[in-house]
Design an enzyme around this catalytic site. Sequence first.
Site, mmCIF file in Angstrom:
data_model
loop_
_atom_site.group_PDB
_atom_site.id
_atom_site.type_symbol
_atom_site.label_atom_id
_atom_site.label_comp_id
_atom_site.label_asym_id
_atom_site.label_seq_id
_atom_site.Cartn_x
_atom_site.Cartn_y
_atom_site.Cartn_z
ATOM 1 N N ASP A 223 0.847 -1.191 0.000
ATOM 2 C CA ASP A 223 0.000 0.000 0.000
ATOM 3 C C ASP A 223 0.883 1.241 0.000
ATOM 4 O OD1 ASP A 223 -2.765 1.057 0.163
ATOM 5 O OD2 ASP A 223 -1.892 2.101 1.885
ATOM 6 N N ASP B 254 -20.786 -45.877 35.714
ATOM 7 C CA ASP B 254 -19.625 -45.253 36.382
ATOM 8 C C ASP B 254 -19.913 -45.127 37.878
ATOM 9 O OD1 ASP B 254 -17.176 -43.871 36.808
ATOM 10 O OD2 ASP B 254 -17.299 -43.037 34.792
ATOM 11 N N GLY C 91 -22.210 -47.700 39.461
ATOM 12 C CA GLY C 91 -21.608 -48.992 39.763
ATOM 13 C C GLY C 91 -20.110 -48.941 39.610
ATOM 14 N N PHE D 127 -17.092 -50.981 37.964
ATOM 15 C CA PHE D 127 -16.901 -52.083 37.003
ATOM 16 C C PHE D 127 -15.930 -53.153 37.500
ATOM 17 C CE2 PHE D 127 -14.366 -48.554 34.816
ATOM 18 C CZ PHE D 127 -13.127 -48.953 35.305
ATOM 19 N N ARG E 236 -10.284 -44.938 27.622
ATOM 20 C CA ARG E 236 -9.235 -44.403 28.507
ATOM 21 C C ARG E 236 -9.253 -45.075 29.880
ATOM 22 N NH1 ARG E 236 -8.446 -38.049 28.034
ATOM 23 N NH2 ARG E 236 -6.805 -38.717 29.409
HETATM 24 C C1 TTP Z 1 3.031 8.473 -5.725
HETATM 25 C C2 TTP Z 1 2.782 7.460 -6.793
HETATM 26 C C3 TTP Z 1 1.860 6.441 -6.615
HETATM 27 N N1 TTP Z 1 1.633 5.547 -7.607
HETATM 28 C C4 TTP Z 1 0.645 4.439 -7.428
HETATM 29 C C5 TTP Z 1 1.198 3.189 -6.767
HETATM 30 C C6 TTP Z 1 -0.066 2.492 -6.350
HETATM 31 O O1 TTP Z 1 -0.502 1.669 -7.420
HETATM 32 C C7 TTP Z 1 -1.058 3.611 -6.137
HETATM 33 C C8 TTP Z 1 -1.448 3.769 -4.706
HETATM 34 O O2 TTP Z 1 -2.549 2.962 -4.452
HETATM 35 P P1 TTP Z 1 -2.532 1.643 -3.596
HETATM 36 O O3 TTP Z 1 -3.789 1.620 -2.828
HETATM 37 O O4 TTP Z 1 -1.255 1.503 -2.868
HETATM 38 O O5 TTP Z 1 -2.544 0.488 -4.686
HETATM 39 P P2 TTP Z 1 -3.562 0.189 -5.842
HETATM 40 O O6 TTP Z 1 -4.943 0.591 -5.478
HETATM 41 O O7 TTP Z 1 -3.017 0.753 -7.120
HETATM 42 O O8 TTP Z 1 -3.471 -1.377 -5.962
HETATM 43 P P3 TTP Z 1 -3.884 -2.454 -4.870
HETATM 44 O O9 TTP Z 1 -4.597 -1.770 -3.751
HETATM 45 O O10 TTP Z 1 -4.725 -3.412 -5.607
HETATM 46 O O11 TTP Z 1 -2.572 -3.011 -4.445
HETATM 47 O O12 TTP Z 1 -0.404 4.804 -6.564
HETATM 48 C C9 TTP Z 1 2.328 5.614 -8.807
HETATM 49 O O13 TTP Z 1 2.120 4.795 -9.705
HETATM 50 N N2 TTP Z 1 3.256 6.594 -8.983
HETATM 51 C C10 TTP Z 1 3.506 7.529 -8.033
HETATM 52 O O14 TTP Z 1 4.366 8.412 -8.262
#
Ligand code: TTP
Length: 617
Positions: free
Chosen positions: A88, A483, A509, A511, A526
Amino acid sequence: MLLNPVISKLAGKRVVLASASPRRQDILSNVGLRFEVVPSWFKETLEKSLFSAPQEYAVETAKQKALEVARRMHMKHRKTPDIVIGADTIVTLEDAILEKPLDKQDAYNMLSRLSGKEHSVFTGVAIVHCKSEKDNQLDTDIVDFYEETKVKFAVLSEDLLWEYIDSGEPMDKAGGYGIQSLGGMLVESVHGDFLNVVGFPLNHFCKKLAEIYYPPSKQSIHRVKHDSIPYVESFENLSDVEKDCSSSKNSDIKKARKDCGNNSCSSGPSLQPTTIIQNGVEKKSENTIQFPSKIIELLDGFKASKTLFAASKLKVFDKLKDKGALKAMDIADKINASVHGTERLLDACVALGLLEKTHQVYSNTELANTFLVSDAEFSVHGYIIHSNDHLWSHYTHLESAVVEGINYHHKAHGQTAEHVHGPEVKERYMRAMHCTLKITARDVATAFDLSKYSTACDLGGCTGALAHELSWIYPEMKVKVFDLPEVIKNVTQFQPEKSDSTRIIFTSGNFLDDALPKADLYILSRVLHDLLEDKLHHLLRKVSEACSPGNSALLIAEIVLDEEKREPRALLQSLSMSGGKQRSGTEYKQLLESHGFNRVQIKNTGNLLDAILAVKR
Ligand SMILES: Cc1cn([C@H]2C[C@H](O)[C@@H](COP(=O)(O)OP(=O)(O)OP(=O)(O)O)O2)c(=O)[nH]c1=O
């Protein structure tokens, strides 16, 4: 191969990239990684104010993205991947987290804030190792990290801003720009990993893989620096033995080490020369001693058991089941314990896979909800409490009991009959028996086709857990539980709500002393392993006399040792036994044959107890 030794460690594994980002796909496929793309359905809606730093938010989101895909593939598609990678990317400016713009106006707001200033781009990454457990549970092991890159924007004119926004490029990118394309024109300087801005910190990722797959030996200082991608020569020099032993994530490492337990991997001196640097001088050492993982695992085992016992005894899992999720201080309050101590206990439980922790909030894992909550249908809580309050002391006296060759019960609990046979102890024992039988009864009851027996008598059948299972599986069968009176008078609390009192009858009882009730099928669950030889033969003689050839049978539920007697669970349990002993299949066969049961079938159930069906022909 030489350029991507760590990436090649993933070859042959089912690797999944939990991302729809084409940039991430490009970065990873460009370095030769083979993977499937399964975009995550995790909504990026975590409460940002709960995180003390923005990068923690990115890491947690990455983790949740990867876990969602891992769980979905495991549950829905029954295709458990080996590794799921989630990422992310966020942009932060003066404490504000900027994700993808919602619309053009939002993109404008973001870009105009960034204009002329330096901001940070964080990418959080989670590498989730997955394993399907025996009970089809998904076991995951997560390594996560983040990378920060500082980016400075030029001062942007209004016209430039809108032209850029109209290009459409900002909309799927954090902070509203793409440094790799048109957005590169907005950037004055970059400090740090460029690919991190584009969405994936490749260098840091490789370092993490290196840490996972080539952990530094604990006994020697290798030439692999902890924070570096290992020198190519150090891969080349890895022996097969070391490769096998350090093949994967922590649990794989553990497993590999376990698998190597009987050879030079974990115990004996390795013949592999190792380079050691001491005071700047390189030395080659023969006979490096490898880290004794197996021994450390055994040595530390009691700490894990006691952690489980303490959390169960303090009813941590019950409180969390009631409330869903709680902070350490709230749990401490509910269990009347110190916050500090509670937090340590909870974190240890997280490490053992019993609890989950997200933003300082703890919740039960599925495993805990199913087996550790005290009133769950298949709870083993009673067995845990029995282990803590009773068995534990047997093992703490093991050494002197071995030396003196005496009965552990006396050693551990003193000699008073009250202590060993008091009502509280009896009830605790009944709970322990009840919950172990609840989880084993199905496998015992179905190990053989028992449908031809219309009456059964469970000798020492305690709370009737096995009786209920039999009557449920064989609707024609009536089961008598026989038992001691003090057991029978306490069975009511263990009966399921819809129990059919015409088909399950409890009779008092002994056994050993009393006449056995008439039945087609006798059950000894057991019981035999705990009897001294004279009592054992006395009981089997009585059962044999009560069985008529061809029509009746004896069903036994016990651990059946393998012929070489290597089964650790049974052998460890033997250490705490007062009189009897565990037996192998052949020993049970001989024992039963000596009492006239000339057809003996044994079924290893894979559960806590195995099943033996003995018939007189
Ligand atoms: C700052 C910056 C971000 N980005 C992109 C990278 C990520 O793909 C996106 C940020 O969003 P993310 O939520 O990180 O990723 P996504 O939604 O593209 O993919 P997924 O959640 O399925 O993994 O921004 C660039 O391509 N170039 C840049 O310079």
